[in-house]
Each structure stands twice: as structure tokens, then as C-alpha cells.
Design an enzyme around this catalytic site. Structure first.
Site, PDB file in Angstrom:
ATOM      1  N   TYR A  97      52.889  30.054  44.316  1.00  0.00           N
ATOM      2  CA  TYR A  97      51.901  30.835  43.569  1.00  0.00           C
ATOM      3  C   TYR A  97      52.514  31.280  42.247  1.00  0.00           C
ATOM      4  CZ  TYR A  97      49.478  31.119  48.098  1.00  0.00           C
ATOM      5  OH  TYR A  97      48.865  30.822  49.294  1.00  0.00           O
ATOM      6  N   ARG A 121      42.862  40.807  42.139  1.00  0.00           N
ATOM      7  CA  ARG A 121      43.364  40.766  40.767  1.00  0.00           C
ATOM      8  C   ARG A 121      43.465  42.198  40.216  1.00  0.00           C
ATOM      9  NH1 ARG A 121      43.152  36.222  37.527  1.00  0.00           N
ATOM     10  NH2 ARG A 121      41.486  35.040  38.439  1.00  0.00           N
ATOM     11  N   GLN A 178      39.211  45.985  43.007  1.00  0.00           N
ATOM     12  CA  GLN A 178      38.896  44.966  44.017  1.00  0.00           C
ATOM     13  C   GLN A 178      39.636  45.276  45.322  1.00  0.00           C
ATOM     14  OE1 GLN A 178      40.020  41.195  42.299  1.00  0.00           O
ATOM     15  NE2 GLN A 178      38.132  40.985  41.111  1.00  0.00           N
TER      16      GLN A 178
END
Ligand SMILES: NC(=O)c1ccc[n+]([C@@H]2O[C@H](COP(=O)([O-])OP(=O)(O)OC[C@H]3O[C@@H](n4cnc5c(N)ncnc54)[C@H](OP(=O)(O)O)[C@@H]3O)[C@@H](O)[C@H]2O)c1
Length: 338
Positions: A58, A284, A288
Site C-alpha cells: 500500500y 481517508r 469517515q
């Protein structure tokens, strides 16, 4: 927040787990601000999430580095999950490779521990099967790492039943990580297969990469190389896009009754299945993370679950959704090491 044991590991994890793929940025998710990424993870932890998932690939190590920074001062309170196999060609490298050999795993773990700035990993998962290395060899390395105290539990991801069974012959597997959501149900049989054998489920893509949050008024356009043009592409193409819009109308009604955002209904639909341990949701922003964590504060009633399932069957025509990962047979050999 609800908690469950991860397989038979003795590790208790929150029903909602936080994913950090997007925090690695890069072509798959676009750029992020590091401060905001760390704040997003802190928000997840502050709202009751205790499991964070990352991987060397990632952002080519960036996600692990950010997770490491976010864990400072909180390491003992967080269950840290990362992965091996799919990794970088060398420390600081820019090429992805899939290496399941014993020696490679032994050096991959050291690189991850350095980036994560810790001396142990709670859950170490084989990211994707390596066609070229017998699973016995990879498992021998993971069992050794567990003996050494560098990892606390072993997991696999994107495996099929035969490969999972072969890995289980070599050592204790406490968790598998398949893609699972209302939009990708094809892994239900393997999830059940594992659960019957004591293997927990940490599902990924719980929000269908964001589409199940209900935030898109129109079909979005993502840049080339974006994850939503690759792994999650079918959700943003016809015929699925229109069907998802119809499903969201049903989810929205249930969300309104609970006075919660739509995404929480989608997350709780996944968690209603008995074989689920935790639903991974990528984030992100701090907002959220807080919103997703709050899905752990309530549950769907049986009636609501039935309503969603009936609508789902009508809209998508019944049957399982998505493509299964299949592997060309299990490569096995007796792996011996002095
Ligand atoms: N084992 C594997 O092979 C594998 C594969 C994929 C993922 N994973 C893991 O699973 C985790 C979860 O999967 P995922 O991140 O790919 O997909 P996901 O959880 O379905 O979607 C995450 C994305 O949805 C958007 N989002 C999240 N919360 C939201 C909210 N409350 N409202 C609106 N939008 C929201 C964010 O993107 P935007 O802000 O850009 O919309 C976020 O990055 C990953 O982070 C990773 O740790 C593992």
C-alpha cells in the site's frame, strides 16, 4: 462497539476495523495529506476501533510508515495487522513482487517491523497466494515467526478452500481476509468453510470502495490506475451501477429509520453474517473513520436484514456476486528446515 475473538488467537477485535490502503496514496487512491491520514487513524481508535490493517504494497511502504506513526503511544491498545508475500523488490524498492519463500518472508517481516516502528505484529497475513512457492514453505516461516514472538497470529488473504486447508495443515490460521460486501458475496462459501474450522473473517471492501456510502449522485470518473478502475471497477460500470443505485434506495430507508448514514447499514449487513469477525473499512479522513466506527454501536434487526436480502435478490437476480479467486491447484511439498 462490539468485540469478537479473532479465530482462536485469544485476540479480541472490534467489529469494525480500519483499513489503510487509501492512506498509501499512489495511483490506486491518489495523494493524501500525512497529517490527515494519521488523524483519520486516531479518529478510528478514539471511536472504539482497535484493529488497523495495512500491507507493504500500500503506497510501496508509505501506508505501513503512516500506521507506524499513528501507533506511537498507542501500540499496546491496537491490534496491528499487516501482510507478507506481495511486497517490494527490495527495501525502499518500487517494484511489486510476490515472494512466499522462507528466507524472503524472514526479511519482509523485518522491513515491515522497521516501517511500522514496532517489535511485533499481531496478525501477519499472506496477502495473495504465491503460485511458485509451496504454501508449506511460507507457513514454515510464519510458524517460526510466531515461535519467535515477532507475530501473534497467522492469517491468509484471497485464498480458496484447498489452499486454506493446506495452510491449516502446517499451522494455526486464525483469520482469512476475503473481499466481502453487498456487492461482492462470492466468498461466502469459503468464509463459512473457514468459520467451521475456527478461522475468523476480516472482510475487505466493506463499502464497495466507497460506493455503498451512497455519496455519489452521479457515476464518478477516476484517474487511470485508480483502484476503482481496477479491483472495484465493476461497481462503477453498467449493469452494476444502476442496480447499486436501486439497492441504495432500500438501504437509505433503513438508514433514515436509525438516523445514521447509509454506509453504516451496508457495514452492518456484512456483520449480520455469523461467520464474520470484523468488517474492514478503509478511510481517508477523521470524519469517515468516526462515521464508520459508529456502525459498531447498533445492529440491523432480523426484519431489516430480510428486507435488504429480498431487495438484493430482486435487484441482482439472486446468486452470489463477483468473481472468485481460483488457483491452479495447491503446490505442496514437505518443507524441512534445521
Ligand atoms: N487483502 C486484500 O487483498 C485487500 C484488498 C483491498 C483492500 N484490503 C484492505 O481492506 C481495507 C478496506 O477496503 P478498501 O479500503 O479497499 O475499500 P472500502 O473499505 O470499501 O472503501 C474505502 C473507501 O471508501 C471511502 N469511504 C470510507 N468511509 C467513508 C464514509 N464514511 N463516507 C464516504 N466515503 C467513505 C474512502 O475513499 P474516498 O474518500 O476516496 O471515497 C475510503 O478510502 C483496505 O483499506 C485494506 O486495508 C485488502
Amino acid at each position: 462497539m462490539r468485540f469478537k475473538e479473532l479465530g482462536k488467537s485469544g485476540i479480541k477485535v472490534s467489529a469494525i476495523a480500519v483499513g489503510s490502503w487509501a492512506l498509501g496514496g499512489g495511483p490506486a487512491w491518489g495523494d493524501n495529506d500525512e497529517k490527515q491520514s494519521i488523524a483519520a487513524l486516531h479518529s478510528a481508535f478514539d471511536h472504539g476501533i482497535n484493529l488497523v490493517d495495512t500491507a507493504p504494497t500500500y503506497g510501496l511502504g508509505l501506508s505501513e510508515t503512516i500506521v507506524g506513526k499513528a501507533l506511537q503511544g498507542r501500540r499496546d491498545k491496537v491490534v496491528l495487522a499487516t501482510k507478507c508475500g506481495l511486497g517490494l523488490d527490495k527495501p525502499g524498492g518500487t517494484q511489486r513482487v510476490n515472494r512466499g519463500e522462507y528466507e524472503s518472508i524472514m526479511s519482509q517481516v523485518e522491513e515491515s517491523l522497521t516501517r511500522l516502528n514496532t517489535d511485533y505484529i499481531d496478525l501477519y497475513q499472506i496477502h495473495w497466494p504465491d503460485y511458485l512457492t509451496p504454501v508449506d514453505e511460507t507457513m514454515a516461516a510464519l510458524v517460526k515467526l510466531k515461535e519467535q514472538g515477532k507475530i501473534r497470529a497467522i492469517g491468509v488473504s484471497n485464498f480458496d478452500e484447498a489452499l486454506l486447508a493446506a495452510a491449516m495443515d502446517c499451522g494455526q490460521i486464525d483469520c482469512q481476509q476475503p473481499q466481502y460486501s453487498l456487492l461482492h458475496t462470492v466468498n461466502e462459501p469459503i468464509m463459512e468453510f473457514g468459520a467451521q474450522r475456527g478461522v475468523g473473517v476480516l472482510s475487505y471492501g466493506s463499502l464497495g470502495s466507497g460506493v455503498l456510502s451512497g455519496k455519489y449522485k452521479e457515476k464518478p470518473v477516476f484517474p487511470q490506475g485508480d483502484a476503482r478502475n481496477a479491483m472495484y471497477a465493476p461497481f462503477f460500470q453498467e449493469p452494476m451501477w444502476t442496480k447499486i443505485t436501486q439497492l441504495l434506495d432500500v438501504l437509505r430507508q433503513i438508514a433514515q429509520a436509525h438516523e445514521v448514514p447509509v454506509g453504516q447499514v451496508a457495514i452492518n449487513w456484512s456483520l449480520k453474517h455469523p461467520y464474520m469477525t470484523a468488517a474492514l473499512v478503509g478511510v481517508r479522513t477523521p470524519e469517515q473513520a468516526a462515521q464508520n466506527a459508529a456502525a459498531g454501536d447498533w445492529e440491523l434487526t432480523d426484519e431489516e436484514f430480510d428486507t435488504i436480502n429480498a431487495a438484493h435478490a430482486k435487484i441482482f437476480g439472486g446468486g452470489l456476486l463477483g468473481k472468485r479467486a481460483t488457483w491452479p491447484g495447491v503446490r505442496r511439498k514437505k518443507f524441512k528446515r534445521d
